[in-house]
Write an enzyme that holds these catalytic residues in place. Structure first.
Site, PDB file in Angstrom:
ATOM      1  N   HIS A  14      47.844  44.214  51.041  1.00  0.00           N
ATOM      2  CA  HIS A  14      47.061  44.509  49.838  1.00  0.00           C
ATOM      3  C   HIS A  14      46.134  45.704  50.081  1.00  0.00           C
ATOM      4  O   HIS A  14      45.013  45.550  50.578  1.00  0.00           O
ATOM      5  CB  HIS A  14      46.244  43.266  49.434  1.00  0.00           C
ATOM      6  CG  HIS A  14      45.609  43.356  48.083  1.00  0.00           C
ATOM      7  ND1 HIS A  14      45.653  42.341  47.157  1.00  0.00           N
ATOM      8  CD2 HIS A  14      44.919  44.357  47.475  1.00  0.00           C
ATOM      9  CE1 HIS A  14      45.023  42.704  46.054  1.00  0.00           C
ATOM     10  NE2 HIS A  14      44.542  43.933  46.229  1.00  0.00           N
ATOM     11  N   HIS A  16      45.205  49.565  48.039  1.00  0.00           N
ATOM     12  CA  HIS A  16      45.448  50.467  46.900  1.00  0.00           C
ATOM     13  C   HIS A  16      45.324  51.918  47.356  1.00  0.00           C
ATOM     14  O   HIS A  16      44.275  52.317  47.880  1.00  0.00           O
ATOM     15  CB  HIS A  16      44.423  50.231  45.789  1.00  0.00           C
ATOM     16  CG  HIS A  16      44.494  48.866  45.162  1.00  0.00           C
ATOM     17  ND1 HIS A  16      45.051  48.646  43.922  1.00  0.00           N
ATOM     18  CD2 HIS A  16      44.057  47.654  45.593  1.00  0.00           C
ATOM     19  CE1 HIS A  16      44.956  47.360  43.614  1.00  0.00           C
ATOM     20  NE2 HIS A  16      44.358  46.734  44.614  1.00  0.00           N
ATOM     21  N   ASP A  18      44.775  54.492  45.643  1.00  0.00           N
ATOM     22  CA  ASP A  18      43.751  55.266  44.920  1.00  0.00           C
ATOM     23  C   ASP A  18      42.319  54.823  45.208  1.00  0.00           C
ATOM     24  O   ASP A  18      41.394  55.198  44.487  1.00  0.00           O
ATOM     25  CB  ASP A  18      44.037  55.237  43.413  1.00  0.00           C
ATOM     26  CG  ASP A  18      44.165  53.822  42.875  1.00  0.00           C
ATOM     27  OD1 ASP A  18      43.939  52.861  43.654  1.00  0.00           O
ATOM     28  OD2 ASP A  18      44.488  53.658  41.689  1.00  0.00           O
ATOM     29  N   HIS A 192      46.626  40.010  40.658  1.00  0.00           N
ATOM     30  CA  HIS A 192      45.239  39.770  41.042  1.00  0.00           C
ATOM     31  C   HIS A 192      44.721  38.632  40.163  1.00  0.00           C
ATOM     32  O   HIS A 192      44.854  38.689  38.934  1.00  0.00           O
ATOM     33  CB  HIS A 192      44.379  41.003  40.753  1.00  0.00           C
ATOM     34  CG  HIS A 192      44.571  42.152  41.693  1.00  0.00           C
ATOM     35  ND1 HIS A 192      45.750  42.818  41.838  1.00  0.00           N
ATOM     36  CD2 HIS A 192      43.674  42.762  42.524  1.00  0.00           C
ATOM     37  CE1 HIS A 192      45.591  43.797  42.725  1.00  0.00           C
ATOM     38  NE2 HIS A 192      44.344  43.789  43.158  1.00  0.00           N
ATOM     39  N   GLU A 195      39.372  36.024  41.243  1.00  0.00           N
ATOM     40  CA  GLU A 195      38.334  36.826  41.881  1.00  0.00           C
ATOM     41  C   GLU A 195      37.151  36.933  40.909  1.00  0.00           C
ATOM     42  O   GLU A 195      36.128  36.299  41.098  1.00  0.00           O
ATOM     43  CB  GLU A 195      38.878  38.215  42.243  1.00  0.00           C
ATOM     44  CG  GLU A 195      37.854  39.061  43.011  1.00  0.00           C
ATOM     45  CD  GLU A 195      38.199  40.546  43.032  1.00  0.00           C
ATOM     46  OE1 GLU A 195      38.971  41.011  42.162  1.00  0.00           O
ATOM     47  OE2 GLU A 195      37.668  41.255  43.907  1.00  0.00           O
ATOM     48  N   ASP A 273      42.118  46.156  50.830  1.00  0.00           N
ATOM     49  CA  ASP A 273      42.068  46.369  49.381  1.00  0.00           C
ATOM     50  C   ASP A 273      41.641  47.793  49.008  1.00  0.00           C
ATOM     51  O   ASP A 273      42.420  48.568  48.490  1.00  0.00           O
ATOM     52  CB  ASP A 273      41.135  45.333  48.738  1.00  0.00           C
ATOM     53  CG  ASP A 273      41.307  45.253  47.215  1.00  0.00           C
ATOM     54  OD1 ASP A 273      42.093  46.036  46.656  1.00  0.00           O
ATOM     55  OD2 ASP A 273      40.649  44.402  46.594  1.00  0.00           O
TER      56      ASP A 273
HETATM   57 ZN   LIG Z   1      43.359  44.867  44.769  1.00  0.00          ZN
END
Ligand SMILES: [Zn+2]
Length: 327
Positions: A14, A16, A18, A192, A195, A273
């Site tokens: 996991h 990203h 960006d 996702h 959370e 993440d």
């Molecule tokens: Zn994420």
């Protein structure tokens, strides 16, 4: 006993693209930027006041990732970071539709990332696959467009569809058809959930999107029924401790439920993440769990079994991990 996380071969599921632009990367684009200016622009305050505060650190990174050269360099930059973490396999995610502001088509975006990934994979000796994200606030059509990209590039580097972004403010109904479409085509599904919203969001996601992994899912701890379901369906939670702190889900790491989830038998792995926004690395995350919860090497459950890579590659990677643990 000493613990040196950098020695551990790792799997990251996991992360990203960006949210991970390093200072080294930004400095290549803007040689005048100081580390203070970089931190101000791209790294989150601790903790973020709200999601808008968090996004204010992500949007400038997305704005940069709008050309082939910027994207290619970012993929190399991320692999450099993965290598420093001794990652042997990574699944990297991004939302192709966010990178079309300067004229790239979404297909071109996916193709640029695939080719940059293949090159970096050789250069750094790290196996990798891609996960394409649709976003909570996307329309049905945008989500379908993302799903079509997943199917078109399945077996060409892409392995799954993910649902990301603002769980608290947007329902998941716009995305059910897209998830069905990818499932029917044999693609993998992640979302996702659990959370920004509680355990009921995990239940809804499992019911409606038929995912086999959940991004975060840490608030499942609030409902024992959900915990039972995760265990019985063998769902893996992709846990990202520092990012949950940055996003103000828990005030401090010792309040984070990762240790309880693990003790209750929920399958999980540890991830970064958003490396830049949360100012973290996988080595730092592993060190944190050692320091706070006393985890040792064997506690970092090998996530390879929940990865979406082909069986023959998985077996080779498993050999590498087994070699390490046999020593
Ligand atoms: Zn994420």
């Amino acid at each position: 006993m000493t613990f040196n996380p950098s020695l551990l071969p790792k799997v990251e599921l996991h992360v990203h693209l960006d949210t991970c632009l390093s200072y080294f990367y930004i400095k290549q684009l803007d040689p005048t930027i100081s580390i203070d200016e970089f931190n101000q622009q791209f790294v989150a305050h601790k903790p973020c006041f709200d999601l808008g505060d968090f996004l204010s650190k992500v949007i400038p990174q997305i704005d940069i990732l709008q050309t082939k050269s910027a994207i290619t360099l970012a993929v190399d930059d991320l692999f450099y970071q993965l290598k420093a973490d001794n990652v042997i396999y990574a699944e990297i995610r991004f939302a192709p539709l966010l990178h079309t502001k300067q004229g790239l088509t979404d297909k071109e975006v996916v193709e640029v990332v695939i080719s940059a990934m293949n090159e970096a994979s050789q250069k750094y000796d790290i196996k990798a696959r891609l996960i394409l994200c649709t976003l909570r606030h996307f329309s049905v059509l945008e989500s379908q467009e993302t799903a079509k990209l997943v199917v078109e590039y399945l077996h060409k580097g892409v392995v799954a569809l993910d649902l990301a972004a603002d769980e608290a403010r947007f329902p998941l109904d716009n995305h059910i058809a897209a998830f069905d479409y990818v499932k029917k085509a044999g693609g993998n599904l992640i979302a996702h959930a659990g959370e920004a919203k509680g355990a009921e969001s995990v239940t809804e996601t499992l019911d409606k999107l038929q995912v086999t992994r959940i991004g975060h899912g840490v608030r499942s701890i609030e409902d024992s029924e959900v915990i039972n379901r995760l265990r019985s369906q063998n769902i893996l939670l992709e846990v990202c401790p520092s990012c949950n702190i940055i996003c103000n889900i828990y005030e401090q790491i010792d309040q984070h439920p990762v240790n309880q989830l693990k003790k209750q038998g929920v399958k999980l792995n540890i991830n970064t993440d958003a490396r830049t926004v949360a100012n973290t690395s996988l080595n730092k995350e592993y060190q944190l769990l050692y320091d706070v919860f006393g985890w040792s090497e064997k506690d970092f459950i090998d996530a390879l079994n929940a990865s979406f890579i082909s069986n023959n590659v998985r077996e080779k990677l498993m050999d590498k991990l087994n070699d390490f643990y046999a020593k």
